[in-house]
Design an enzyme around this catalytic site. Structure first.
Site, PDB file in Angstrom:
ATOM      1  CE1 TYR A 179      -4.606  -1.267   0.236  1.00 15.18           C
ATOM      2  CE2 TYR A 179      -3.644  -2.865   0.729  1.00 15.18           C
ATOM      3  CZ  TYR A 179      -4.616  -2.407   0.598  1.00 15.18           C
ATOM      4  OH  TYR A 179      -5.568  -2.768   0.751  1.00 15.18           O
ATOM      5  CE1 TYR A 220       0.586   7.188  -2.644  1.00 13.24           C
ATOM      6  CE2 TYR A 220      -0.059   5.252  -1.253  1.00 13.24           C
ATOM      7  CZ  TYR A 220      -0.652   6.287  -2.211  1.00 13.24           C
ATOM      8  OH  TYR A 220      -1.437   5.759  -3.195  1.00 13.24           O
TER       9      TYR A 220
END
Length: 656
Positions: free
Chosen positions: A390, A394
């Site tokens: 997840y 990022y």
């Protein structure tokens, strides 16, 4: 050039005829502000203030359209007001558009002015409060942000330091100019995104200066090894590869810790109200200005997010909800920040409380605007074993794909595709990878990209790697097995990787107060009266190790193993010698910048050659006193006169 009028001249007909707005007046003001604007802005400023009328429309106007067209003075007045509005909004950005050498020159001048101002106040017998007031007036007239309250003698010393001014001016210039670019709509997906090209180049120049300085600075440790600071920095978390790997190690460890306890994982995406977004994207990705935008900067948006998050955590703490995880801040294409938070709760009820309070505070401001309920907060339940995936993209977006080459993950059977931004070298707008733009964005606005929540201190993790085995054996013999387990978890041994999960367990778990973790950092106690360069008392010394807060060894220290380093000065840095000494390659490659060198030491003989020849001190120092010295056959008065005649000063007097 006179200022732009904000009121029509209506005192009399003569006043109107003399001062009425004309196309020439409006055009002169328009060209003036365009010339003063940064080069990258000028086309956008012209388009914003005086968009050209398409030729076809100009040729095919009907008679009614010509008759209904406003008079020339009205069109000139509208343009003047638009130019004045632009100067109100972006005039400071044009004024502060300085190169770094101009910032350095300005810093020196301001430091000299502060010194002169304080000297004048002292000469007039002013009190300390009056002296501080004069410095406060100077700082606020310049307009830079105050990193600390302007109080007392330290504030005066700061204002007299060119380095302090240089730091504050660099931050101020970068943020003011970048805020102008954001407000003008020059930062969006079609231009590279995240940060303007000027802001990106400013950050790259800063990194280049830092790298050159680190490469020129050499240190030697007590073992005789010499390294440049560039080499030492590459061994720490300043290296993106190490930083990215450490972040993923912590996330994987937290995920394993949560899975072993059946904790509930949430992935939160938290965005800002519409008024913080300067640019919106239409169909086909076409950017256009957001009418709701009110001039907020990315820094303002980050402060809004921090405020809502603090209130959320306080509300959860009152309910006894304990959570832990990682928060990542990243920019939208128009530089507006948003957060991704990967958090775990102890049970389903706690997870629902987290979601409820997050929605409550995030929708407390403009929560009724269109799309707020659906888009401002997005919550996903994480499947087991997918947490690292997840957040992998990022982290990669912030530190680069090289850092995560070994950390690709699979979520729901699909491999995560890292979003690294454009890398086309032929396109000026897309000449740098996305992670460099994200780094420039975070550095410009002072935004912390990664923040852990409810997990043990990573500083303790790093310090444990410096502790010698004999100290750990002592703690083990005294029954403190938790410290030994924590130390073993920090190290990579053979095929066994460092394990953040075991470290969390040894430290006491998750979401504990700072005083309840098993270990904390230990600091050297400063000597009484120790002050920094500005005269402020040093209350906390440097880290020297760790201290146990629980168990049988509570209060005992683990001293970190540190080598003593000293700067290498007044030594040759020729390329050949550098290579022989094992120093950084390229240390001798000059860049036109003078390097610092320590003053030459005093001669070992204590005198120079000329003095030795004139007075005979050299022979006496080497061979001792002779058999027939002048003191043996002359009175003291004659000896003094003789030595005075043979002194260098006497010889110089004769020459004059």
């Amino acid at each position: 050039m006179p200022t732009i009028p904000r009121k029509l001249p209506n005192a009399s007909l003569a006043d109107w005829n003399k001062n009425k707005p004309t196309p020439v007046m409006a055009r002169d003001h328009l060209e003036r502000v365009i010339r003063c604007a940064p080069a990258a802005w000028q086309a956008a400023v012209r388009e914003r203030l005086a968009p050209e009328v398409p030729p076809i429309l100009a040729r095919h106007r009907s008679d009614d359209e010509w008759l209904n067209e406003p008079p020339e003075w009205a069109k000139a007045w509208d343009l003047l007001q638009a130019v004045a509005d632009y100067e109100d909004d972006f005039g400071q950005a044009s004024l502060w558009n300085l190169e770094d050498y101009e910032i350095c020159t300005m810093a020196k001048k301001l430091a000299a002015e502060a010194d002169e101002l304080d000297a004048l106040a002292i000469g007039q017998g002013a009190s300390l409060a009056a002296r501080v007031d004069s410095i406060r007036l100077l700082v606020r007239c310049v307009g830079v942000g105050e990193d600390k309250a302007i109080e007392g003698e330290p504030a005066i010393k700061r204002a007299q330091d060119a380095a302090w001014w240089r730091r504050r001016l660099r931050v101020h210039v970068a943020r003011v100019v970048e805020a102008g670019a954001v407000g003008l709509g020059l930062v969006h997906a079609r231009r590279g995104g995240y940060v303007s090209n000027v802001g990106l180049h400013r950050r790259q120049d800063q990194l280049r200066r830092n790298d050159e300085t680190l490469g020129r600075t050499v240190y030697r440790n007590e073992a005789g090894q010499k390294y440049s600071l560039r080499q030492l920095a590459a061994l720490g978390t300043a290296n993106p590869i190490i930083r990215g790997g450490e972040l993923m190690t912590r996330i994987r460890g937290a995920e394993e810790y949560a899975d072993s306890r059946a904790h509930v994982g949430l992935f939160l995406t938290l965005t800002l109200p519409s008024r913080f977004h300067p640019v919106k994207l239409g169909s086909g990705g076409r950017p256009f200005p957001n009418k709701k935008y009110q001039g907020a900067t990315p820094r303002d948006g980050q402060l809004w997010l921090r405020d809502k998050w603090a209130k959320t955590r306080a509300a959860l703490a009152r309910e006894g909800v304990r959570m832990y995880g990682l928060r990542v801040a990243e920019p939208h294409h128009d530089a507006t920040p948003h957060w991704h938070a990967l958090v775990w709760a102890e049970d389903e009820a706690s997870a629902q409380a987290i979601e409820r309070w997050v929605r409550n505070y995030w929708l407390s401001d403009d929560g009724t605007e269109r799309g707020a309920v659906q888009n401002r907060v997005n919550v996903k339940r994480m499947v087991k074993g997918g947490a690292a995936g997840y957040v992998a993209k990022y982290i990669a977006k912030s530190v680069g794909n090289v850092a995560l080459a070994e950390h690709m993950d699979v979520v729901n059977g699909q491999q995560i595709q890292l979003d690294l931004g454009p890398t086309d070298p032929k396109n000026v707008k897309e000449s740098e990878p996305g992670h460099k733009r994200v780094d420039a964005w975070a550095a410009t606005w002072g935004i912390r990209q990664f923040q852990t929540i409810g997990m043990p201190s990573v500083t303790v993790w790093r310090e444990l790697r410096r502790v010698t085995p004999d100290q750990l054996e002592l703690f083990s013999s005294e029954g403190d097995r938790a410290t030994v387990r924590a130390a073993q978890a920090c190290h990579r041994t053979g095929e066994l990787r460092a394990d953040w999960r075991l470290f969390m367990e040894a430290m006491g778990g998750h979401a504990l107060p700072r005083k309840c973790w098993h270990l904390r950092t230990a600091h050297r106690t400063p000597e009484p009266g120790t002050v920094n360069k500005y005269g402020e008392a040093v209350k906390v010394g440097r880290i020297v190790g760790l201290q146990a807060q629980r168990g049988r060894m509570r209060g005992h220290w683990l001293v970190s193993r540190r080598l003593a380093w000293v700067p290498v000065q007044a030594e040759s840095t020729h390329a050949a010698q550098v290579g022989q000494d094992g120093d950084a390659a390229g240390q001798a490659q000059g860049d036109g910048t003078a390097t610092a060198r320590a003053a030459l030491p005093r001669a070992w003989t204590g005198f120079n050659n000329c003095t030795a020849r004139l007075t005979g001190e050299l022979s006496r120092a080497l061979f001792g006193r002779g058999d027939h010295e002048i003191e043996d056959w002359c009175t003291p008065e004659v000896v003094a006169h003789f030595r005075a005649m043979r002194s260098p000063r006497f010889a110089e007097a004769l020459q004059c």
